[in-house]
Scaffold this motif. Structure first.
Motif, PDB file in Angstrom:
ATOM      1  N   UNK A 148      -5.598  -1.897   0.752  1.00 28.05           N
ATOM      2  CA  UNK A 148      -4.885  -2.027  -0.513  1.00 28.05           C
ATOM      3  C   UNK A 148      -5.092  -0.768  -1.355  1.00 28.05           C
ATOM      4  N   UNK A 149      -6.336  -0.290  -1.428  1.00 25.90           N
ATOM      5  CA  UNK A 149      -6.651   0.894  -2.231  1.00 25.90           C
ATOM      6  C   UNK A 149      -6.114   2.174  -1.590  1.00 25.90           C
ATOM      7  N   UNK A 150      -6.125   2.230  -0.258  1.00 25.76           N
ATOM      8  CA  UNK A 150      -5.581   3.417   0.413  1.00 25.76           C
ATOM      9  C   UNK A 150      -4.084   3.548   0.142  1.00 25.76           C
ATOM     10  N   UNK A 151      -3.371   2.426   0.200  1.00 24.93           N
ATOM     11  CA  UNK A 151      -1.931   2.492  -0.097  1.00 24.93           C
ATOM     12  C   UNK A 151      -1.696   2.940  -1.537  1.00 24.93           C
ATOM     13  N   UNK A 152      -2.563   2.520  -2.454  1.00 20.80           N
ATOM     14  CA  UNK A 152      -2.426   2.947  -3.845  1.00 20.80           C
ATOM     15  C   UNK A 152      -2.604   4.446  -4.000  1.00 20.80           C
ATOM     16  N   UNK A 153      -3.613   5.008  -3.324  1.00 14.83           N
ATOM     17  CA  UNK A 153      -3.854   6.451  -3.407  1.00 14.83           C
ATOM     18  C   UNK A 153      -2.697   7.240  -2.790  1.00 14.83           C
ATOM     19  N   UNK A 154      -2.198   6.763  -1.637  1.00 16.45           N
ATOM     20  CA  UNK A 154      -1.078   7.455  -0.987  1.00 16.45           C
ATOM     21  C   UNK A 154       0.178   7.389  -1.842  1.00 16.45           C
ATOM     22  N   UNK A 155       0.413   6.243  -2.464  1.00 17.50           N
ATOM     23  CA  UNK A 155       1.617   6.114  -3.297  1.00 17.50           C
ATOM     24  C   UNK A 155       1.556   7.075  -4.478  1.00 17.50           C
ATOM     25  N   UNK A 227       3.367  -5.965  -6.021  1.00 15.88           N
ATOM     26  CA  UNK A 227       4.765  -6.271  -5.711  1.00 15.88           C
ATOM     27  C   UNK A 227       5.663  -6.192  -6.944  1.00 15.88           C
ATOM     28  N   UNK A 228       5.176  -5.550  -8.002  1.00 11.71           N
ATOM     29  CA  UNK A 228       5.983  -5.228  -9.196  1.00 11.71           C
ATOM     30  C   UNK A 228       6.631  -6.454  -9.826  1.00 11.71           C
ATOM     31  N   UNK A 229       5.873  -7.531  -9.913  1.00 10.48           N
ATOM     32  CA  UNK A 229       6.359  -8.729 -10.596  1.00 10.48           C
ATOM     33  C   UNK A 229       5.920  -8.690 -12.059  1.00 10.48           C
ATOM     34  N   UNK A 230       6.568  -9.517 -12.886  1.00 15.83           N
ATOM     35  CA  UNK A 230       6.138  -9.614 -14.275  1.00 15.83           C
ATOM     36  C   UNK A 230       4.673 -10.017 -14.335  1.00 15.83           C
ATOM     37  N   UNK A 231       3.860  -9.398 -15.200  1.00 12.11           N
ATOM     38  CA  UNK A 231       4.215  -8.405 -16.225  1.00 12.11           C
ATOM     39  C   UNK A 231       3.960  -6.965 -15.777  1.00 12.11           C
ATOM     40  N   UNK A 254       7.568  -1.347   2.242  1.00 10.46           N
ATOM     41  CA  UNK A 254       6.169  -1.594   2.598  1.00 10.46           C
ATOM     42  C   UNK A 254       5.226  -1.817   1.418  1.00 10.46           C
ATOM     43  N   UNK A 255       5.029  -0.821   0.555  1.00 11.44           N
ATOM     44  CA  UNK A 255       4.002  -0.956  -0.480  1.00 11.44           C
ATOM     45  C   UNK A 255       4.246  -2.186  -1.352  1.00 11.44           C
ATOM     46  N   UNK A 256       5.504  -2.416  -1.741  1.00  8.94           N
ATOM     47  CA  UNK A 256       5.794  -3.577  -2.570  1.00  8.94           C
ATOM     48  C   UNK A 256       5.608  -4.882  -1.796  1.00  8.94           C
ATOM     49  N   UNK A 257       5.526  -4.795  -0.468  1.00  3.14           N
ATOM     50  CA  UNK A 257       5.288  -5.996   0.346  1.00  3.14           C
ATOM     51  C   UNK A 257       3.801  -6.283   0.524  1.00  3.14           C
ATOM     52  N   UNK A 258       2.945  -5.365   0.079  1.00  7.44           N
ATOM     53  CA  UNK A 258       1.498  -5.586   0.200  1.00  7.44           C
ATOM     54  C   UNK A 258       1.105  -6.865  -0.532  1.00  7.44           C
ATOM     55  N   UNK A 259       1.615  -7.025  -1.746  1.00  7.76           N
ATOM     56  CA  UNK A 259       1.256  -8.195  -2.535  1.00  7.76           C
ATOM     57  C   UNK A 259       1.669  -9.492  -1.877  1.00  7.76           C
ATOM     58  N   UNK A 260       2.938  -9.580  -1.447  1.00  7.77           N
ATOM     59  CA  UNK A 260       3.400 -10.820  -0.826  1.00  7.77           C
ATOM     60  C   UNK A 260       2.692 -11.070   0.507  1.00  7.77           C
ATOM     61  N   UNK A 261       2.370  -9.999   1.245  1.00  7.54           N
ATOM     62  CA  UNK A 261       1.685 -10.170   2.527  1.00  7.54           C
ATOM     63  C   UNK A 261       0.273 -10.719   2.334  1.00  7.54           C
ATOM     64  N   UNK A 310      14.913  -4.810  -6.006  1.00  6.07           N
ATOM     65  CA  UNK A 310      13.720  -5.091  -5.205  1.00  6.07           C
ATOM     66  C   UNK A 310      12.779  -6.040  -5.932  1.00  6.07           C
ATOM     67  N   UNK A 311      12.581  -5.811  -7.225  1.00  5.31           N
ATOM     68  CA  UNK A 311      11.741  -6.707  -8.025  1.00  5.31           C
ATOM     69  C   UNK A 311      12.255  -8.140  -7.918  1.00  5.31           C
TER      70      UNK A 311
END
Length: 485
Positions: A148-155, A227-231, A254-261, A310-311
């Protein structure tokens, strides 16, 4: 046992190869970067396909393998089931398609962002592919947290790729908001270990209702941020400052699917789930769905429109997971299928936006008209992507949305509040269909506008990626449905 070991080796290779490739790109000459990245993507994809085939050939639908222990505590392990192998193959597969597309896109011939390919793009993009494979295969919360943190750094590194002030601000916003969300995952890891002495996801089932509720809500908090949901939605539209291949992969597939996954994984392993978690997930999903819809209505920048879309689409997945808590396995399977289907459809749509930018120098929809006469492949890609996102049969989005709503209607029977949530969601998806049909009518037919008439030819690597994604949009739902049963 031997087959289980082989599956584990292939899974580890699908994770490790992109990490090793990223290191090689750093130390090799610039011209080798693209080749190394593409080769690593293909090897990783082959390994995920072998994992998929290996799981399909053994009895049972679940295989867990411990990889690293401290004493009696498993710190990192691999978990193979229908969800992990399907999503792992999807995320890696989309990654290699976009890598091929980027060969043509990152070019001095790009009319909107003339650029030469830089090593750091391929370093972080390749690393991201490996991190996504690691996240979906992880059997422990601490393993998920690491990836999770690696994807954040790459993004962060990829969003700021162009180096402008707006790109720098957008990257920082994404980093801050997603890491605020990661606090929920940190707390969940702490709760699980203190209450059970374990980091494995299946240990959640042994928690009492109070601690299980707390842990699941903390993970839902992290999932909403990623996954960029409110808020937490603000970072995703701003992230459109990134190159389009980045937007397509990180912010569409992919990255936005991390949360749902992550949320899907803990729901599967949690056993009986307190209904309060379902209520929070359902209310959050329907609120975000409506917000995303109303926010993409006024957008004329195609990438910002797709960001808000996407949101909204991610909220369908959370809605299906919420109704799984209320008793619908069909809604859960529909959400898993929608993760899979949406990855291909939204990637296609983003890459069409990038192709508009490359060939026409703009992605502003009011300036684009008559595409079908001048750029027929882009016209087909636009129509297929729009109709798939809108949920039109026989494209993939229809089948996953149908499963989500069918399961949700069954679970909501007898509860007027839940039924109202489902009906509101159904109205939104009909309105979404009407909105995208309108844009198809404005962009594709007619005489070419000035930007379209003067458009440049599309590079072969970009055209190949679009054709492949168009095919996948038609067949992905059948693959997912057959696999999930």
């Amino acid at each position: 046992m031997l087959l289980g070991i082989n599956i584990s080796i292939f899974a580890l290779a699908s994770i490790a190869v992109p990490f090793v490739a990223a290191l090689l790109i750093l130390i090799c000459r610039q011209p080798a970067a693209r080749g190394i990245s593409i080769a690593a993507g293909f090897v990783s994809l082959l390994c995920t396909i072998l994992v998929w085939g290996g799981l399909g050939s053994i009895e049972g639908e679940h295989l867990a393998v411990s990889m690293f222990n401290m004493g009696n505590t498993e710190v990192f392990g691999l978990l193979f089931d229908k969800m992990s192998v399907m999503l792992g193959t999807c995320f890696v597969g989309v990654g290699i398609i976009i890598t091929i597309y980027s060969v043509g896109y990152l070019s001095s011939k790009n009319r909107e962002h003339a650029d030469a390919p830089r090593r750091r793009f391929y370093v972080f993009f390749t690393l991201f592919i490996g991190a996504m494979a690691g996240l979906v295969y992880s059997s422990t919360l601490i393993g998920q947290l690491i990836f999770f943190e690696i994807t954040g750094a790459c993004s962060w590194a990829l969003i700021r790729y162009y180096g402008s002030k707006t790109a720098e601000r957008a990257a920082l916003k994404a980093l801050i908001l997603t890491h605020i969300g990661s606090l929920g995952l940190f707390i969940a890891v702490g709760i699980l270990f203190l209450q059970t002495g374990s980091f494995t996801v299946d240990a959640i089932a042994s928690l009492d209702n109070y601690w299980k509720t707390m842990l699941l809500l903390c993970i839902l908090f992290a999932a909403w941020a990623k996954s960029a949901q409110l808020p937490f939605y603000m970072w995703l539209p701003s992230a459109m400052e990134a190159p389009t291949p980045v937007s397509a992969y990180l912010h569409g597939a992919s990255m936005v699917k991390v949360g749902v996954a992550i949320f899907a994984r803990v729901l599967v392993e949690a056993g009986t789930i307190p209904e309060i978690v379902g209520w929070v997930a359902a209310i959050g999903a329907i609120a975000t769905m409506l917000f995303g819809f109303f926010m993409y209505l006024p957008q004329s920048d195609m990438k910002r429109l797709l960001a808000f879309s996407t949101i909204s689409q991610l909220s369908y997945m959370f809605l299906g997971f919420a109704f799984f808590i209320f008793g619908s396995q069909l809604a859960f399977d529909g959400s898993l299928m929608h993760i899979f289907n949406h990855a291909f459809a939204k990637t296609l749509f983003f890459l069409v936006a990038g192709a508009f930018s490359f060939t026409m120098g703009t992605r502003m929809l009011p300036k684009i008209k008559g595409v079908i006469k001048k750029q027929p492949l882009l016209a087909v890609g636009f129509a297929v992507g729009a109709l798939a996102i809108a949920g039109a049969p026989p494209l993939n989005g229809f089948f996953s949305k149908f499963a989500i709503f069918s399961g949700s209607f069954m679970a909501a029977e007898g509860n007027w509040i839940l039924m109202a949530i489902v009906i509101i969601g159904l109205i939104e998806t009909v309105a979404c269909f009407a909105w995208f049909i309108m844009w198809i009518g404005k962009v594709l037919p007619g005489e070419p506008s000035e930007a379209v008439a003067e458009s440049a030819p599309l590079p072969k690597s970009m055209a190949f990626s679009l054709v492949l994604l168009i095919v996948l949009v038609f067949i992905s739902s059948f693959i997912a449905a057959a696999w999930l049963g």
